[in-house]
Design a protein around this motif. Structure first.
Motif, PDB file in Angstrom:
ATOM      1  N   LYS A 155      29.210  77.094  -9.389  1.00 31.31           N
ATOM      2  CA  LYS A 155      30.618  77.492  -9.441  1.00 31.31           C
ATOM      3  C   LYS A 155      31.536  76.415 -10.005  1.00 31.31           C
ATOM      4  O   LYS A 155      32.680  76.699 -10.315  1.00 31.31           O
ATOM      5  CB  LYS A 155      31.140  77.843  -8.027  1.00 31.31           C
ATOM      6  CG  LYS A 155      30.175  78.604  -7.165  1.00 31.31           C
ATOM      7  CD  LYS A 155      29.721  79.901  -7.795  1.00 31.31           C
ATOM      8  CE  LYS A 155      28.682  80.592  -6.919  1.00 31.31           C
ATOM      9  NZ  LYS A 155      28.044  81.716  -7.598  1.00 31.31           N
ATOM     10  N   LEU A 156      31.061  75.213 -10.105  1.00 28.11           N
ATOM     11  CA  LEU A 156      31.913  74.100 -10.520  1.00 28.11           C
ATOM     12  C   LEU A 156      31.314  73.403 -11.731  1.00 28.11           C
ATOM     13  O   LEU A 156      30.208  72.861 -11.665  1.00 28.11           O
ATOM     14  CB  LEU A 156      32.076  73.099  -9.374  1.00 28.11           C
ATOM     15  CG  LEU A 156      32.841  71.805  -9.702  1.00 28.11           C
ATOM     16  CD1 LEU A 156      34.266  72.119 -10.154  1.00 28.11           C
ATOM     17  CD2 LEU A 156      32.863  70.882  -8.489  1.00 28.11           C
ATOM     18  N   ASN A 157      32.057  73.429 -12.832  1.00 35.67           N
ATOM     19  CA  ASN A 157      31.621  72.811 -14.076  1.00 35.67           C
ATOM     20  C   ASN A 157      32.704  71.861 -14.576  1.00 35.67           C
ATOM     21  O   ASN A 157      33.892  72.200 -14.581  1.00 35.67           O
ATOM     22  CB  ASN A 157      31.341  73.887 -15.126  1.00 35.67           C
ATOM     23  CG  ASN A 157      30.995  73.307 -16.483  1.00 35.67           C
ATOM     24  OD1 ASN A 157      31.716  73.513 -17.443  1.00 35.67           O
ATOM     25  ND2 ASN A 157      29.898  72.576 -16.574  1.00 35.67           N
ATOM     26  N   ARG A 161      38.959  82.624 -11.019  1.00 37.43           N
ATOM     27  CA  ARG A 161      38.460  81.452 -11.719  1.00 37.43           C
ATOM     28  C   ARG A 161      39.632  80.549 -12.045  1.00 37.43           C
ATOM     29  O   ARG A 161      40.679  81.004 -12.513  1.00 37.43           O
ATOM     30  CB  ARG A 161      37.763  81.835 -13.023  1.00 37.43           C
ATOM     31  CG  ARG A 161      37.105  80.650 -13.730  1.00 37.43           C
ATOM     32  CD  ARG A 161      36.928  80.885 -15.210  1.00 37.43           C
ATOM     33  NE  ARG A 161      38.199  80.865 -15.927  1.00 37.43           N
ATOM     34  CZ  ARG A 161      38.335  81.107 -17.227  1.00 37.43           C
ATOM     35  NH1 ARG A 161      37.284  81.432 -17.945  1.00 37.43           N
ATOM     36  NH2 ARG A 161      39.521  81.062 -17.810  1.00 37.43           N
ATOM     37  N   ARG A 194      40.879  76.887 -14.038  1.00 32.49           N
ATOM     38  CA  ARG A 194      40.521  75.905 -15.049  1.00 32.49           C
ATOM     39  C   ARG A 194      41.672  74.925 -15.211  1.00 32.49           C
ATOM     40  O   ARG A 194      42.830  75.333 -15.352  1.00 32.49           O
ATOM     41  CB  ARG A 194      40.221  76.575 -16.387  1.00 32.49           C
ATOM     42  CG  ARG A 194      39.856  75.588 -17.491  1.00 32.49           C
ATOM     43  CD  ARG A 194      39.718  76.284 -18.836  1.00 32.49           C
ATOM     44  NE  ARG A 194      38.509  77.103 -18.901  1.00 32.49           N
ATOM     45  CZ  ARG A 194      38.220  77.912 -19.914  1.00 32.49           C
ATOM     46  NH1 ARG A 194      39.071  78.033 -20.920  1.00 32.49           N
ATOM     47  NH2 ARG A 194      37.106  78.616 -19.917  1.00 32.49           N
ATOM     48  N   PHE A 224      38.053  70.924 -16.140  1.00 34.87           N
ATOM     49  CA  PHE A 224      37.476  71.304 -14.850  1.00 34.87           C
ATOM     50  C   PHE A 224      37.537  72.828 -14.722  1.00 34.87           C
ATOM     51  O   PHE A 224      38.591  73.428 -14.939  1.00 34.87           O
ATOM     52  CB  PHE A 224      38.263  70.686 -13.689  1.00 34.87           C
ATOM     53  CG  PHE A 224      38.460  69.200 -13.802  1.00 34.87           C
ATOM     54  CD1 PHE A 224      37.608  68.328 -13.142  1.00 34.87           C
ATOM     55  CD2 PHE A 224      39.492  68.677 -14.562  1.00 34.87           C
ATOM     56  CE1 PHE A 224      37.791  66.960 -13.239  1.00 34.87           C
ATOM     57  CE2 PHE A 224      39.687  67.312 -14.669  1.00 34.87           C
ATOM     58  CZ  PHE A 224      38.828  66.444 -14.012  1.00 34.87           C
ATOM     59  N   GLU A 225      36.410  73.425 -14.350  1.00 31.96           N
ATOM     60  CA  GLU A 225      36.381  74.872 -14.180  1.00 31.96           C
ATOM     61  C   GLU A 225      35.723  75.219 -12.849  1.00 31.96           C
ATOM     62  O   GLU A 225      34.626  74.768 -12.550  1.00 31.96           O
ATOM     63  CB  GLU A 225      35.626  75.541 -15.328  1.00 31.96           C
ATOM     64  CG  GLU A 225      35.690  77.054 -15.300  1.00 31.96           C
ATOM     65  CD  GLU A 225      35.146  77.682 -16.568  1.00 31.96           C
ATOM     66  OE1 GLU A 225      34.280  78.568 -16.447  1.00 31.96           O
ATOM     67  OE2 GLU A 225      35.570  77.277 -17.667  1.00 31.96           O
ATOM     68  N   TYR A 226      36.437  76.022 -12.043  1.00 32.05           N
ATOM     69  CA  TYR A 226      35.982  76.375 -10.706  1.00 32.05           C
ATOM     70  C   TYR A 226      35.950  77.892 -10.566  1.00 32.05           C
ATOM     71  O   TYR A 226      36.915  78.565 -10.917  1.00 32.05           O
ATOM     72  CB  TYR A 226      36.931  75.855  -9.625  1.00 32.05           C
ATOM     73  CG  TYR A 226      37.390  74.419  -9.802  1.00 32.05           C
ATOM     74  CD1 TYR A 226      36.764  73.388  -9.103  1.00 32.05           C
ATOM     75  CD2 TYR A 226      38.476  74.127 -10.624  1.00 32.05           C
ATOM     76  CE1 TYR A 226      37.208  72.081  -9.254  1.00 32.05           C
ATOM     77  CE2 TYR A 226      38.916  72.818 -10.778  1.00 32.05           C
ATOM     78  CZ  TYR A 226      38.278  71.796 -10.093  1.00 32.05           C
ATOM     79  OH  TYR A 226      38.710  70.517 -10.244  1.00 32.05           O
ATOM     80  N   ILE A 276      33.993  76.138  -3.460  1.00 29.87           N
ATOM     81  CA  ILE A 276      32.978  76.178  -4.504  1.00 29.87           C
ATOM     82  C   ILE A 276      31.682  76.855  -4.065  1.00 29.87           C
ATOM     83  O   ILE A 276      30.777  77.014  -4.855  1.00 29.87           O
ATOM     84  CB  ILE A 276      32.663  74.757  -5.018  1.00 29.87           C
ATOM     85  CG1 ILE A 276      32.191  73.861  -3.880  1.00 29.87           C
ATOM     86  CG2 ILE A 276      33.862  74.171  -5.708  1.00 29.87           C
ATOM     87  CD1 ILE A 276      31.813  72.471  -4.324  1.00 29.87           C
ATOM     88  N   LYS A 288      27.272  70.449 -14.435  1.00 31.84           N
ATOM     89  CA  LYS A 288      27.382  71.627 -13.573  1.00 31.84           C
ATOM     90  C   LYS A 288      27.069  71.172 -12.154  1.00 31.84           C
ATOM     91  O   LYS A 288      25.907  71.171 -11.730  1.00 31.84           O
ATOM     92  CB  LYS A 288      26.423  72.718 -14.038  1.00 31.84           C
ATOM     93  CG  LYS A 288      26.720  73.249 -15.432  1.00 31.84           C
ATOM     94  CD  LYS A 288      25.809  74.413 -15.781  1.00 31.84           C
ATOM     95  CE  LYS A 288      26.026  74.870 -17.214  1.00 31.84           C
ATOM     96  NZ  LYS A 288      27.398  75.330 -17.469  1.00 31.84           N
ATOM     97  N   CYS A 324      40.045  72.933  -4.367  1.00 31.90           N
ATOM     98  CA  CYS A 324      38.918  73.739  -4.828  1.00 31.90           C
ATOM     99  C   CYS A 324      37.579  73.408  -4.204  1.00 31.90           C
ATOM    100  O   CYS A 324      36.750  74.295  -4.050  1.00 31.90           O
ATOM    101  CB  CYS A 324      38.806  73.676  -6.343  1.00 31.90           C
ATOM    102  SG  CYS A 324      39.806  74.944  -7.110  1.00 31.90           S
ATOM    103  N   PRO A 325      37.293  72.147  -3.838  1.00 31.85           N
ATOM    104  CA  PRO A 325      36.001  71.905  -3.213  1.00 31.85           C
ATOM    105  C   PRO A 325      35.749  72.779  -1.994  1.00 31.85           C
ATOM    106  O   PRO A 325      34.605  73.041  -1.629  1.00 31.85           O
ATOM    107  CB  PRO A 325      36.061  70.415  -2.852  1.00 31.85           C
ATOM    108  CG  PRO A 325      36.952  69.840  -3.898  1.00 31.85           C
ATOM    109  CD  PRO A 325      37.997  70.888  -4.122  1.00 31.85           C
TER     110      PRO A 325
END
Length: 688
Positions: free
Chosen positions: A510-512, A560, A562, A551-553, A24, A506, A20-21
């Motif tokens: 986009k990444l939380n 999305r 999670r 983790f949420e992306y 983001i 946050k 995911c990185p």
């Protein structure tokens, strides 16, 4: 099979974390549902039964509020107070702000005194800058006035557990279910700015259905809203929510959870037309609210209830279940009449709102309390009355609130608290509650450890939220409570301590990521056998602790992801530690504006029901799904919402749970043989 499912879940979870990185920097998420997120925060920490009782009405209230948001440029004080995150202090600040300049976009709310990013995110799904007001206002004799912004909605919903329960195999004469395993719901509703007409019908699994008039549950109303000084007028079914909930509160409310600020106080909803499928938590008759600075409410309700018969006309307190599936359940259906009459007066002043509420309740049969020690101070008789005084006001920069009430037998209940900024980017919430053991207010719902009516509880809550940086926030609460009389499962006074801590980061828009810690200690009784072989009852401490990483992306506008990992530990009094584990990977896809797909794979492993874990699930509209998972197994589900045309929406959900170490699920008539539990749901909504 099960090992394969687990491998897929592990690979999905950690694969997403690794890849995911790279994504983001994608576009901003427009698919997340604010209502769903708030319901998850409110109910995922509760037992499924507790969440279900309060959650269905709150779910519908928030969904309807989201579909019909409050206009922040024209909404009155009471309209603004319906919005989660808005208290009296913020509502008045919004009104003062718009006097100088109308809001041109919602994010201008961040310029209002007392509104930070966290508060804005709570209120955003339920507000709009709106448009011009109806040109037909006050022209009550014109059809255009009553039909302004008219909307016609037709719902039809089908749900079914696909495994056959024992109750459907047993013959009627042996206590089996009389109807089909289908749960069916339908609703017809017409709404406008000033009018609401509704019919809701439902049959539960096992209940019979014979034609359109043969539903086990039927609810309807005709309601007038926002007609000058006549704020509300309802004939039919309605809910009442006043003060801080110690006298009258139906319809669900937020309580302890991840939102540590803004949930300990209640913003009354007053009289609301009722359209939920929750079968017991409402009034049936007529209700009206009239006035401006001084508002007066009066109501009358008379409806049939269902209760277990002890002998003659002596019964237990009416049931909240609403099931009529077997011959014995049908025999006691609607076997008691409940009449409630009462009113409320509320005065608006420059520093706050002051209210007085009360009611008189009468049953046609004598209510006998239960025989256990925990029932010692419960209501008994055929008549009861409750009266209370409440306030919400401003004291400098602080918002203060409270209520004190007295039941007919002399029992008292009281709650008081405040919310205030104590430093830059730091907010504090304090609340003290004392519900005496003999306080008997069974049409209420006060803040506390238990979700039932406020009784036999004293507690003190401290919550704090601090925005450390623009990206990092810290929040938590500590709640210490005590039960002066025996509660269920105990024979003496007990107490407890509940703590929650939350770190929310946050990293990018986009990444939380958040980490949640929960710890609770509660007195529990347990038995030991002494050296003489005699059993003795001892008081010990039950301990439960959990830690969760979420983790949420937002990979792109259309995707999305999670991921969640959660560990739980539990130690019953006099026993050893047990553990539980949950991990899931969740994906939300929105390939087009009219199509949304939610899918999840979960793996869980718990030593017993005591270390159960919960997951809030996406579901059909107005359906609250807070799934409890225990033993060892896997669960997967997919939910689809598809906008076929501008006037037709379709929802679909399929879920399956596979248990590894059990061949029997459930008990009694609800028992299912085998290791698989799966369910199907379909819903269609037409809008004209």
């Amino acid at each position: 099979m099960s090992k394969g499912w687990r491998a897929i879940a592990y690979l999905s979870l950690f694969g997403v974390i690794l890849i995911c990185p790279a994504y983001i920097s994608a576009q901003e998420d427009t698919t997340a549902t604010g209502v769903e997120e708030q319901l998850e925060k409110a109910f995922e920490e509760l037992d499924t039964e507790e969440a279900g009782e309060a959650g269905e009405q709150l779910t519908q209230f928030l969904e309807d509020l989201s579909a019909n948001p409050v206009n922040i440029n024209s909404g009155g004080l009471d309209d603004l107070l319906q919005v989660p995150g808005i208290n009296l202090k913020i509502a008045r600040a919004i009104i003062d702000f718009r006097k100088a300049k109308p809001f041109e976009e919602k994010r201008e709310l961040l310029e209002v005194r007392g509104v930070g990013e966290a508060t804005y995110q709570r209120m955003a799904p339920y507000v709009t800058i709106g448009g011009p007001e109806s040109q037909f206002r006050d022209l009550y004799l014109r059809p255009e006035y009553w039909m302004a912004n008219r909307k016609v909605e037709v719902f039809s919903r089908y749900q079914q557990n696909l495994q056959t329960r024992i109750g459907f195999r047993e013959p009627d004469s042996s206590g089996g279910y009389l109807g089909s395993p289908v749960k069916y719901y339908q609703r017809f509703r017409i709404t406008s700015n000033h009018l609401s007409i509704n019919l809701t019908q439902e049959k539960d699994p096992g209940e019979t259905l014979q034609g359109i008039t043969g539903f086990d549950y039927n609810s309807g109303h005709i309601a007038l809203t926002d007609n000058g000084k006549l704020k509300d007028f309802v004939v039919g079914d309605y809910s009442l929510s006043f003060g801080q909930g110690l006298v009258l509160w139906t319809g669900g409310a937020f309580g302890k959870g991840r939102e540590v600020i803004g949930t300990i106080s209640k913003n009354e909803r007053g009289v609301k037309a009722y359209s939920s499928a929750q079968e017991t938590d409402f009034f049936r008759g007529v209700a009206a609210t009239y006035g401006e600075t001084l508002e007066l409410t009066t109501f009358y309700s008379n409806r049939l209830r269902t209760a277990s018969v002890i002998n003659g006309d002596t019964i237990r307190f009416p049931s909240s279940a609403g099931f009529h599936r077997t011959e014995s359940e049908l025999e006691r259906k609607n076997n008691i009449d409940q009449m409630v009459v009462g009113g409320r007066a509320r005065l608006g002043t420059p520093i706050g709102l002051l209210g007085v509420s009360g009611y008189y309740n009468e049953f046609t049969s004598y209510i006998a309390k239960g025989t256990s020690l925990s029932n010692l101070y419960d209501f008994e008789g055929s008549e009861n009355s409750v009266v209370g005084v409440d306030y919400r006001g401003l004291a400098g920069s602080a918002f203060v609130f409270g209520e004190i009430a007295r039941s007919q037998n002399g029992g008292l209940g009281a709650v008081a608290g405040l919310e205030a900024p104590i430093a830059e980017n730091t907010e504090l919430a304090l609340s003290y509650r004392n519900y005496q053991r003999d306080f008997q207010s069974f049409l209420s719902s006060g803040f506390g450890e238990r979700s039932s009516a406020p009784q036999n509880e004293e507690g003190f809550y401290i919550g704090i939220r601090h925005q450390l940086t623009q990206k990092l926030s810290l929040s938590g609460y500590v709640d210490q409570y005590r039960f002066a009389a025996p509660r269920f499962g105990t024979s003496q006074a007990t107490g407890g301590f509940d703590m929650l801590g939350l770190v929310d980061v946050k990293f990018t828009p986009k990444l939380n990521v958040y980490v949640l810690l929960r710890n609770e200690l509660q007195d529990e009784e347990f038995e030991i056998t002494n050296e003489r072989g005699v059993k003795e009852l001892r008081l010990g401490m039950e301990k439960r602790a959990s830690i969760r990483a979420n983790f949420e992306y937002q990979v792109s506008r259309a995707v999305r992801l999670r991921s969640r990992v959660e560990f739980a530990r539990n130690k019953e009094a006099g026993d050893s530690w047990e553990k539980g584990f949950l991990m899931y990977q969740d994906v939300r896809l929105q390939p087009t504006d009219g199509l949304r797909i939610d899918a999840r794979v979960s793996v869980f492993d718990t030593d017993s029901f005591s270390t159960r874990v919960y997951q809030f699930e996406s579901d059909l509209l107005y359906v609250l799904s807070n799934t409890v998972l225990y033993d060892r197994g896997q669960r997967a589900y997919v939910t689809v919402k598809y906008e076929v045309t501008q006037f037709m929406d379709l929802w679909f959900k399929y879920g399956i749970t596979i248990f590894e170490d059990t061949q029997v699920i459930g008990s009694g008539l609800g028992k299912v043989e085998g290791s698989v539990r799966n369910s199907l749901g379909l819903q269609v909504r037409l809008q004209f």
